[in-house]
Design a protein around this motif. Sequence first.
Motif, PDB file in Angstrom:
ATOM      1  N   ARG A 197       0.809  -1.221   0.000  1.00 39.18           N
ATOM      2  CA  ARG A 197       0.000   0.000   0.000  1.00 39.18           C
ATOM      3  C   ARG A 197       0.838   1.264   0.000  1.00 39.18           C
ATOM      4  O   ARG A 197       0.307   2.361  -0.113  1.00 39.18           O
ATOM      5  N   SER A 198       2.133   1.149   0.130  1.00 37.69           N
ATOM      6  CA  SER A 198       2.992   2.333   0.197  1.00 37.69           C
ATOM      7  C   SER A 198       3.749   2.528  -1.116  1.00 37.69           C
ATOM      8  O   SER A 198       3.820   1.628  -1.948  1.00 37.69           O
ATOM      9  N   GLY A 199       4.293   3.726  -1.292  1.00 36.68           N
ATOM     10  CA  GLY A 199       5.103   4.013  -2.461  1.00 36.68           C
ATOM     11  C   GLY A 199       4.345   4.557  -3.653  1.00 36.68           C
ATOM     12  O   GLY A 199       4.931   4.791  -4.707  1.00 36.68           O
ATOM     13  N   PHE A 200       3.043   4.789  -3.505  1.00 39.15           N
ATOM     14  CA  PHE A 200       2.258   5.281  -4.625  1.00 39.15           C
ATOM     15  C   PHE A 200       2.270   6.801  -4.759  1.00 39.15           C
ATOM     16  O   PHE A 200       1.897   7.338  -5.787  1.00 39.15           O
ATOM     17  N   GLY A 201       2.705   7.504  -3.723  1.00 39.34           N
ATOM     18  CA  GLY A 201       2.704   8.962  -3.750  1.00 39.34           C
ATOM     19  C   GLY A 201       3.522   9.550  -4.880  1.00 39.34           C
ATOM     20  O   GLY A 201       3.159  10.579  -5.450  1.00 39.34           O
ATOM     21  N   GLN A 202       4.610   8.907  -5.230  1.00 38.99           N
ATOM     22  CA  GLN A 202       5.459   9.417  -6.308  1.00 38.99           C
ATOM     23  C   GLN A 202       4.743   9.429  -7.658  1.00 38.99           C
ATOM     24  O   GLN A 202       5.155  10.123  -8.583  1.00 38.99           O
ATOM     25  N   PHE A 203       3.647   8.679  -7.770  1.00 34.57           N
ATOM     26  CA  PHE A 203       2.904   8.600  -9.026  1.00 34.57           C
ATOM     27  C   PHE A 203       1.625   9.435  -9.010  1.00 34.57           C
ATOM     28  O   PHE A 203       0.861   9.407  -9.974  1.00 34.57           O
ATOM     29  N   LEU A 204       1.374  10.166  -7.936  1.00 34.24           N
ATOM     30  CA  LEU A 204       0.161  10.980  -7.818  1.00 34.24           C
ATOM     31  C   LEU A 204       0.094  12.006  -8.948  1.00 34.24           C
ATOM     32  O   LEU A 204       1.066  12.716  -9.203  1.00 34.24           O
ATOM     33  N   PHE A 205      -1.049  12.072  -9.631  1.00 36.37           N
ATOM     34  CA  PHE A 205      -1.275  12.994 -10.758  1.00 36.37           C
ATOM     35  C   PHE A 205      -0.130  12.916 -11.772  1.00 36.37           C
ATOM     36  O   PHE A 205       0.286  13.927 -12.339  1.00 36.37           O
ATOM     37  N   TYR A 206       0.374  11.716 -12.002  1.00 35.78           N
ATOM     38  CA  TYR A 206       1.603  11.522 -12.778  1.00 35.78           C
ATOM     39  C   TYR A 206       1.568  12.194 -14.149  1.00 35.78           C
ATOM     40  O   TYR A 206       2.508  12.888 -14.529  1.00 35.78           O
ATOM     41  N   ASN A 207       0.490  11.997 -14.892  1.00 37.27           N
ATOM     42  CA  ASN A 207       0.434  12.554 -16.251  1.00 37.27           C
ATOM     43  C   ASN A 207       0.298  14.074 -16.259  1.00 37.27           C
ATOM     44  O   ASN A 207       0.543  14.700 -17.300  1.00 37.27           O
ATOM     45  N   TRP A 208      -0.095  14.653 -15.151  1.00 41.71           N
ATOM     46  CA  TRP A 208      -0.138  16.110 -15.030  1.00 41.71           C
ATOM     47  C   TRP A 208       1.180  16.660 -14.496  1.00 41.71           C
ATOM     48  O   TRP A 208       1.597  17.745 -14.874  1.00 41.71           O
ATOM     49  N   ARG A 209       1.826  15.902 -13.612  1.00 42.71           N
ATOM     50  CA  ARG A 209       3.057  16.376 -12.971  1.00 42.71           C
ATOM     51  C   ARG A 209       4.295  16.201 -13.835  1.00 42.71           C
ATOM     52  O   ARG A 209       5.266  16.940 -13.689  1.00 42.71           O
ATOM     53  N   PHE A 210       4.282  15.189 -14.724  1.00 40.22           N
ATOM     54  CA  PHE A 210       5.480  14.853 -15.491  1.00 40.22           C
ATOM     55  C   PHE A 210       5.210  14.896 -16.990  1.00 40.22           C
ATOM     56  O   PHE A 210       4.103  14.591 -17.440  1.00 40.22           O
ATOM     57  N   ASP A 211       6.254  15.238 -17.759  1.00 38.76           N
ATOM     58  CA  ASP A 211       6.132  15.187 -19.213  1.00 38.76           C
ATOM     59  C   ASP A 211       6.468  13.780 -19.708  1.00 38.76           C
ATOM     60  O   ASP A 211       6.732  12.874 -18.900  1.00 38.76           O
ATOM     61  N   ASP A 212       6.497  13.590 -21.001  1.00 38.84           N
ATOM     62  CA  ASP A 212       6.729  12.258 -21.582  1.00 38.84           C
ATOM     63  C   ASP A 212       8.112  11.701 -21.274  1.00 38.84           C
ATOM     64  O   ASP A 212       8.326  10.490 -21.332  1.00 38.84           O
ATOM     65  N   GLU A 213       9.058  12.574 -20.939  1.00 33.13           N
ATOM     66  CA  GLU A 213      10.409  12.120 -20.590  1.00 33.13           C
ATOM     67  C   GLU A 213      10.589  11.920 -19.091  1.00 33.13           C
ATOM     68  O   GLU A 213      11.679  11.599 -18.627  1.00 33.13           O
ATOM     69  N   GLY A 214       9.531  12.151 -18.313  1.00 29.01           N
ATOM     70  CA  GLY A 214       9.609  11.969 -16.860  1.00 29.01           C
ATOM     71  C   GLY A 214      10.106  13.181 -16.110  1.00 29.01           C
ATOM     72  O   GLY A 214      10.437  13.089 -14.927  1.00 29.01           O
ATOM     73  N   ASN A 215      10.146  14.349 -16.760  1.00 29.60           N
ATOM     74  CA  ASN A 215      10.570  15.586 -16.106  1.00 29.60           C
ATOM     75  C   ASN A 215       9.364  16.310 -15.523  1.00 29.60           C
ATOM     76  O   ASN A 215       8.266  16.286 -16.108  1.00 29.60           O
ATOM     77  N   LEU A 216       9.565  16.960 -14.386  1.00 32.08           N
ATOM     78  CA  LEU A 216       8.484  17.728 -13.773  1.00 32.08           C
ATOM     79  C   LEU A 216       8.024  18.840 -14.712  1.00 32.08           C
ATOM     80  O   LEU A 216       8.844  19.554 -15.293  1.00 32.08           O
TER      81      LEU A 216
END
Length: 194
Positions: free
Chosen positions: A35-54
């Motif tokens: 159940r832990s470790g999911f915070g890094q993926f919160l709103f992922y497609n809004w927070r990160f671009d296609d290359e994984g940059n903020l």
Amino acid sequence: MEPLRTHQGLVYPLNRANVDTDQIIPKQFLKRIERSGFGQFLFYNWRFDDEGNLREDFSLNDPKYKDASIIVAGENFGCGSSREHAPWAIQDFGFKVVIAPSFADIFKNNCAKTGILTVQASEEQVQEIIRKAESSEYTLTVDLEEQVVYDNEGFKLTFDIAPYPKQMLLNGWDEIGVTLSYEDKIKQYELAQK
């Protein structure tokens, strides 16, 4: 879970309606079994671009919201599929309270089981909070026992919550914890069956 009685926290304004669970945490991150470790993926497609940059254009990436623990969002927050991972991601990121005009029922129930308080407020109250949080660092106090949210500038809203999730949150119980609260009665029943 930790008990939630009174919480004072920085507000993050997410001025969007119909935020669904796939936007909260995209499906590709649901493969984990803990159940832990999911915070890094919160709103992922809004927070990160296609290359994984903020992305600089998404507000949660603004350093002023780094320590936010209260989300205020538009209506129908948590709609879509019933994935429990959505509240897990919200909690793991550091949020304890979500305020919105309305919530998807399953999402709201999953939040209570995870230890997140959902507060339903009017559209006008939500927009007032969003305006304040967008213009400056804005803090709210949430008192679950009294069922009230307020700031130090005179804003105040009262909210409803059903007794069962309220007791779960106040005591820091998940559903196993609720069952264990009846341990004495369970033992009495078991002894009577012998």
